[in-house]
Design a protein around this motif. Structure first.
Motif: not given
Length: 121
Positions: A33, A50, A52-54, A56-57, A101-103, A108
């Motif tokens: 992420g 941010a 995500s791997r898929s 999603n922003t 998780s990016i959230y 990080y």
């Protein structure tokens, strides 16, 4: 380990645009992420956006509609397109990567050295 190197910062007038780039090495980007953070003089580092791997922003409210984060896994690159820049966007911008998780901003694990963005009024 993941190494991150940012580029694309500079001096721009208010209302202008910049695109920041971040190249990742050491790991396949698709496994991470990614996020952008910034730190203005005298202030704490804050989350900007941010992805995500898929793909999603999400982004902080102050940049919504102006900044766009994207990724190119084939090139191991992450970008931050910044439009309608304001003087309050002046900061050092950091690229960061997470295995989680990016959230969760505190999750990080890997950080770049930062690139300076200065917006003049």
């Amino acid at each position: 380990q993941v190494q991150l190197v940012e580029s694309g910062g500079g001096l721009v007038q208010a209302g202008g645009s910049l695109r920041l780039s971040c190249v990742a090495s050491g790991r396949t980007l698709s496994s991470l992420g990614m996020g952008w953070f910034r730190q203005a003089p005298g202030k704490e580092r804050e989350f900007v956006a941010a992805i995500s791997r898929s793909g999603n922003t999400y982004s902080t409210d102050s940049v919504k509609g102006r900044f766009t984060i994207s990724r190119d896994n084939a090139k191991n690159m992450v970008y931050l397109q910044m439009n309608s820049l304001k003087p309050e966007d002046t900061a050092v911008y950091y690229c960061a990567a997470t295995d989680g998780s990016i959230y969760y901003p505190r999750g990080y694990d890997f950080w770049g050295q930062g690139t300076q963005v200065t917006v003049s009024s």
